[in-house]
Design an enzyme around this catalytic site. Structure first.
Site, PDB file in Angstrom:
ATOM      1  N   HIS A  94       0.834  -1.213   0.000  1.00 35.10           N
ATOM      2  CA  HIS A  94       0.000   0.000   0.000  1.00 35.10           C
ATOM      3  C   HIS A  94       0.866   1.259   0.000  1.00 35.10           C
ATOM      4  O   HIS A  94       0.429   2.320   0.446  1.00 35.10           O
ATOM      5  CB  HIS A  94      -0.951   0.030   1.197  1.00 35.10           C
ATOM      6  CG  HIS A  94      -1.772  -1.210   1.343  1.00 35.10           C
ATOM      7  ND1 HIS A  94      -2.902  -1.456   0.610  1.00 35.10           N
ATOM      8  CD2 HIS A  94      -1.599  -2.305   2.142  1.00 35.10           C
ATOM      9  CE1 HIS A  94      -3.409  -2.633   0.950  1.00 35.10           C
ATOM     10  NE2 HIS A  94      -2.633  -3.171   1.867  1.00 35.10           N
ATOM     11  N   SER A 144      15.325  21.585 -15.319  1.00 34.51           N
ATOM     12  CA  SER A 144      14.211  22.500 -15.572  1.00 34.51           C
ATOM     13  C   SER A 144      14.690  23.700 -16.370  1.00 34.51           C
ATOM     14  O   SER A 144      15.842  24.135 -16.249  1.00 34.51           O
ATOM     15  CB  SER A 144      13.619  22.962 -14.235  1.00 34.51           C
ATOM     16  OG  SER A 144      12.773  24.068 -14.409  1.00 34.51           O
TER      17      SER A 144
END
Length: 472
Positions: free
Chosen positions: A154, A275
């Site tokens: 999970h 970036s």
């Protein structure tokens, strides 16, 4: 050669010819089509169906065409497809006698055979690269059998494992991908040639000859099925869809693990970007794009299945629309396999961070419960309740796993059962230590170094056997 001249009085409009032409993606089957014509003409010659000198002339020109390449063909859309382009080339070279090469065959069985010839090669190429990827994973795993990390369920801390154990999960998944393709290959490796348009031919052809020349295992035994079946394409793309699912999982974990929050790995600069505005960024672009391309395969599979839906027997032109999706699937999946392999095998592992995460958040609690069961002959559910309370209380008190002692456990047990546990201090410490925790898991398939090494040895033996198949 004007194929329409006999039956049709008018030419197709330019738009219609362009709309129905398959030449754009017929480049994939060019060489296969030439080889097929050589094999078919050879068979016609051997069975004395056409004159041997005519057959020799046709074969000579076809071999010349194969050397010259597809660039020597007229690929005008009015030609319709690669089959007519090849026949027209031979006709230009030797005249109308070239028409004998089409004796006892149709474009229906021809294209079905071409697709299988090419796809066999593509499948084997991908299989070889899967084996190479598995080998690389094994080599990396051998270096990390004692590199402890945390395992997740999970996406929450679950139990300690090793990086090697996790890598071998990738390897086993890829092994199944390889085996699925291997099984599919057997169904691809069947020869439709000789089925002609749909009911074979009245000429006494010998299908065993073309089957042998073209390297098929056997020929298809129903001519109607042979010319219209494209399930082998859907099956291949399904296999590739599952393969890129395996690769997508790897990419997802590379993206997560390379974040500052996880800090388990560093992806090599060669597979990263930065970036345009934030100079500090190192983005996992290759992993993200690969993860996204998984959806391309799913889309292609659904498209193929949708086209196949409810097409009546036998050949229908709809089938032509399947092949671009096949080749896009093959190219995309193969490229993704290669790039994910290169990316994964060059990552750097932060082993200190892996151990830090394994020590945190009581990931070893299950083994403490197991100790209680073994030492006190207590039902697991009661032990589970005791340890669950221990974790809750420890978190409330800001304690770590290494702070837990027998006194702390006794107080909890007294509150829940009215009795002390009296568990040896060393057993508690050992069970809560992630390093010792991993070592104790000596069940086959488990993360202990012994079990991982055994799995590596077994997979290496498997690789030797499979690689030998390609070296024959």
């Amino acid at each position: 050669m004007n194929l329409r001249a006999g039956r049709l009085g008018k030419k197709m409009t330019e738009k219609a010819a362009d709309f129905t032409s398959s030449l754009e993606f017929d480049k994939y089957i060019f060489e296969a089509d030439v080889d097929l014509n050589i094999a078919h003409t050879t068979m016609l010659k051997q069975e004395k169906i056409i004159d041997s000198s005519i057959a020799d002339n046709i074969i000579t020109v076809l071999k010349k065409l194969k050397i010259e390449g597809i660039e020597s063909l007229n690929l005008d859309p009015s030609v319709e497809d690669i089959h007519m382009a090849v026949e027209n080339y031979v006709t230009d070279q030797i005249g109308e006698e070239a028409g004998f090469m089409h004796t006892a065959k149709s474009r229906n069985d021809q294209v079905a055979t071409d697709l299988r010839i090419v796809l066999k090669v593509k499948i084997r190429e991908i299989q070889r690269d899967i084996l190479d990827f598995i080998q690389g994973i094994i080599e990396m795993a051998q270096e990390h059998t004692k590199t402890v990390i945390i395992g997740y369920t999970h996406l929450q801390h679950a139990q300690p494992t090793t990086f090697a154990h996790h890598l071998m999960a990738y390897a086993q998944s890829l092994k199944r991908d390889y085996e699925r393709l291997d099984d599919t290959y057997n169904r691809v490796n069947l020869n439709p040639l000789g089925s002609a348009a749909m009911t074979t031919t009245s000429f006494p052809i010998n299908r065993e000859i073309t089957t042998e020349i073209l390297g098929f295992d056997s020929y298809m035994e129903n001519s109607m099925d042979a010319v219209c079946s494209r399930d082998f394409i859907a099956e291949t793309v399904f296999d590739l869809s599952l393969m890129v699912t395996s690769l997508g999982k790897i990419c997802e974990e590379m993206v997560l693990w390379s974040t500052h929050e996880f800090n388990l790995i560093e992806i090599s600069d060669e597979f990263s970007s930065t970036s345009s505005i934030m100079p500090q960024k190192k983005n996992p672009d290759v992993a993200e794009i690969s993860r996204g391309k998984t959806g391309v395969l799913y889309g292609e599979l659904m498209t193929i299945l949708t086209i196949l839906k409810a097409i009546p027997y036998t050949y229908n032109r709809d089938l032509q629309e399947i092949t671009p999706h096949l080749w896009n699937s093959v190219e995309t999946a193969h490229a993704m396999l290669d790039i994910v392999k290169d990316m994964l095998l060059t990552i750097k592992i932060n082993s200190d961070r892996g151990l830090e995460l394994a020590r945190a958040n009581f990931a070893t609690a299950t083994d403490l419960a197991d100790v209680i069961v073994r030492e006190k002959n207590m039902p697991f559910r009661i032990a589970h309740k005791i340890v669950g309370r221990m974790v809750t209380d420890a978190i409330d008190l800001n304690l770590k796993a290494e702070d837990i002692d027998s006194k702390f456990l006794d107080n909890i047990c007294m509150d829940l059962t009215g009795k002390k546990l009296d568990i040896d201090e060393d057993l508690i410490k050992k069970s809560l230590n992630p390093l010792e925790n991993v070592k104790m898991r000596k069940v086959p398939g488990g993360p202990s170094p012994e079990m991982v090494n055994m799995a590596i040895e077994n997979l290496n033996e498997y690789l030797k056997t499979e690689i030998n198949k390609f070296n024959l």
